[in-house]
Design a protein around this motif. Sequence first.
Motif, short mmCIF file in Angstrom:
data_model
loop_
_atom_site.label_atom_id
_atom_site.label_comp_id
_atom_site.label_asym_id
_atom_site.label_seq_id
_atom_site.Cartn_x
_atom_site.Cartn_y
_atom_site.Cartn_z
N MET A 107 0.82 -1.20 0.00
CA MET A 107 0.00 0.00 0.00
C MET A 107 0.85 1.26 0.00
O MET A 107 0.48 2.27 -0.60
CB MET A 107 -0.94 0.00 1.21
N THR A 108 2.01 1.23 0.67
CA THR A 108 2.88 2.40 0.70
C THR A 108 3.78 2.47 -0.53
O THR A 108 4.44 3.48 -0.75
CB THR A 108 3.76 2.39 1.97
N SER A 109 3.84 1.42 -1.32
CA SER A 109 4.67 1.41 -2.52
C SER A 109 3.88 1.75 -3.77
O SER A 109 4.46 2.04 -4.82
CB SER A 109 5.31 0.02 -2.71
N LEU A 110 2.56 1.70 -3.68
CA LEU A 110 1.69 2.03 -4.80
C LEU A 110 1.16 3.45 -4.63
O LEU A 110 0.78 3.84 -3.53
CB LEU A 110 0.52 1.05 -4.90
N ASP A 111 1.13 4.22 -5.72
CA ASP A 111 0.63 5.60 -5.67
C ASP A 111 -0.89 5.58 -5.54
O ASP A 111 -1.58 5.04 -6.41
CB ASP A 111 1.03 6.34 -6.95
N PRO A 112 -1.43 6.17 -4.47
CA PRO A 112 -2.89 6.11 -4.27
C PRO A 112 -3.68 6.93 -5.28
O PRO A 112 -4.90 6.79 -5.36
CB PRO A 112 -3.07 6.66 -2.85
N LEU A 113 -3.00 7.79 -6.05
CA LEU A 113 -3.71 8.69 -6.97
C LEU A 113 -3.88 8.13 -8.37
O LEU A 113 -4.56 8.75 -9.20
CB LEU A 113 -2.95 10.03 -7.05
N TYR A 114 -3.26 6.98 -8.64
CA TYR A 114 -3.31 6.43 -10.00
C TYR A 114 -3.81 4.99 -10.00
O TYR A 114 -3.49 4.22 -9.08
CB TYR A 114 -1.91 6.48 -10.65
N PRO A 115 -4.54 4.59 -11.03
CA PRO A 115 -4.95 3.19 -11.16
C PRO A 115 -3.72 2.29 -11.22
O PRO A 115 -2.65 2.69 -11.71
CB PRO A 115 -5.74 3.15 -12.47
N VAL A 116 -3.87 1.06 -10.75
CA VAL A 116 -2.73 0.15 -10.70
C VAL A 116 -2.21 -0.16 -12.10
O VAL A 116 -0.99 -0.32 -12.30
CB VAL A 116 -3.08 -1.14 -9.94
N GLY A 117 -3.09 -0.25 -13.09
CA GLY A 117 -2.65 -0.52 -14.45
C GLY A 117 -1.73 0.55 -14.98
O GLY A 117 -0.73 0.27 -15.65
N ARG A 118 -2.06 1.79 -14.69
CA ARG A 118 -1.21 2.89 -15.14
C ARG A 118 0.17 2.82 -14.51
O ARG A 118 1.18 3.13 -15.16
CB ARG A 118 -1.88 4.23 -14.80
N GLN A 119 0.23 2.40 -13.24
CA GLN A 119 1.52 2.31 -12.56
C GLN A 119 2.38 1.19 -13.15
O GLN A 119 3.60 1.34 -13.27
CB GLN A 119 1.28 2.09 -11.07
N ILE A 120 1.75 0.09 -13.54
CA ILE A 120 2.51 -0.98 -14.20
C ILE A 120 3.00 -0.51 -15.57
O ILE A 120 4.13 -0.78 -15.97
CB ILE A 120 1.65 -2.25 -14.34
#
Length: 547
Positions: A107-120
């Motif tokens: 949870m602290t490694s993923l940006d809460p403002l963006y969808p997970v697909g965009r982060q990948i």
Amino acid sequence: MAGTAGPTAGNVLEIRNLRVAFDTEDGVLEAVKGIDLDVRAGETIAVVGESGSGKSQTMMAVMGLLAANGRATGSARYRGAELIGLAPSKLNQYRGAKITMIFQEPMTSLDPLYPVGRQIVEVIREHRKAGARAARARALELLTLVGIPEPERRIDAYPHELSGGQRQRVMIAMALANDPDLLIADEPTTALDVTVQAQILALLGDLQQRLGMAVLLITHDLSLVKRFASRVAVMRRGEVVETGPAAEVFETPRHDYTKMLIASEPRGVKEPPPAEAPTVLEGDRITVDYALRGGFMGGGGKSFRAVDEVSIRLRRGETVGIVGESGSGKSTFGRAILRLQPAGGTSRFESRDISRLDARAMRPLRREMQLVFQDPYGSLSPRLTVAEIVTEGLRIHASELSAADRYRRAGEALAEVGLDPSARNRYPHEFSGGQRQRIAIARAMILKPKVVVLDEPTSALDRSVQAQIVELLRRLQREHDLAYVFISHDLGVVRALSDRIIVMKDGVVVEEGETRQIFERPHETYTRNLVAAAVGRDFHEVTEAAG
């Protein structure tokens, strides 16, 4: 592990005399004290040890990700290229492409403002020449590989909309996005239920064989090491105390510390509450729906039912365990019965209907009903000292206490959960994952509540500390007549702590009963599968035998 020999052609990573230290208000804290370690091409080596042993900080130093007050000396070479002291721009040529890391707290490694697909997609496009469409297709493929349900829908979900296990699988997908040469997996299955653990490990094993990838597994779960690692290095207090082939270390451990780790596991059975114990918390036909995005101006009226008419009755001094795979709705249900989540149905605290109370009316009751979160780092403010974090509730619910009294109570609470009171002056990033979880437990217990919902409270802890925490929770329960809702995918801990168990799948209850009955005579196939996976047997075999 190698001694002080020179670089070897078959090694992907060579660590020599690595030291990690942190500057704190109480002086210099030595986290890693001059270790040597080799990772060979295509192998899996596990680094094991209790919380605070230095295993995670070793790899954070290798990746150049230490906190601002941390410093590393010595050498860490990736295929001959020195990483210690390398500028971030140079390090980025390796990390994220050649060397990737699955972090312990997704949870602290993923940006809460963006969808997970965009982060990948961003990870893919940072290191590959890929167009937006091709990168999204690759992200979808990765989500499918790591077992995310309905990947076409989840690819546009935000991190807070996923369960803890699903967020961890997203992190694994990101780490595998660019076919790395070395994967550092820091507690990669911490947030996953036992059946999905097996799936994830099988996936990593398959990718390792296909890509020739080396895996460095950091874990406190020795059962994973047995099944997955070819070599083991055991760390204690910043030093490697034993190393060797996994089978040899488990069958004939040499060091007393290694023997203790292998023998440690939560034991005993909880004493049941008195028959006349009153009910303190009830949830009747609790339902939680989430609106789905999409369509004109939102979700077009569509919704997803995360919890479907689940009920619970909790007596004083009782522990009800809630188990199920990731995404089963167990954490959502736990928040809903505490009125931390909008929900249908009826909730009662000590016979008082709290279903329709607003935030102001609920505030006086919050002291009586506490929650220990699954992700301790995400719930601890990085700007506050441990003393300030632990006493946050006292500022609101015991405002008559002086600053000195709060400071003293913080020390007592930390001592109760096995931490040195001197830790009061330090910050969350200076602690291991297991130590942070104990801080989170201390923050809840300092208010002496009547009901505590514990959401995966031992998931970040090594086995020996799990046993200590189970005993701590039992003692606090006996002394204060506490009632627990214990949410976990770790059935071993649930068995040691719970009077009754509710088994959830896809938002509904599939089975409920006393702990002994659930483990010894489960009625449903799903429950039998969970129990069999937890005790290390083939669950298809168990299912056939029981059916």
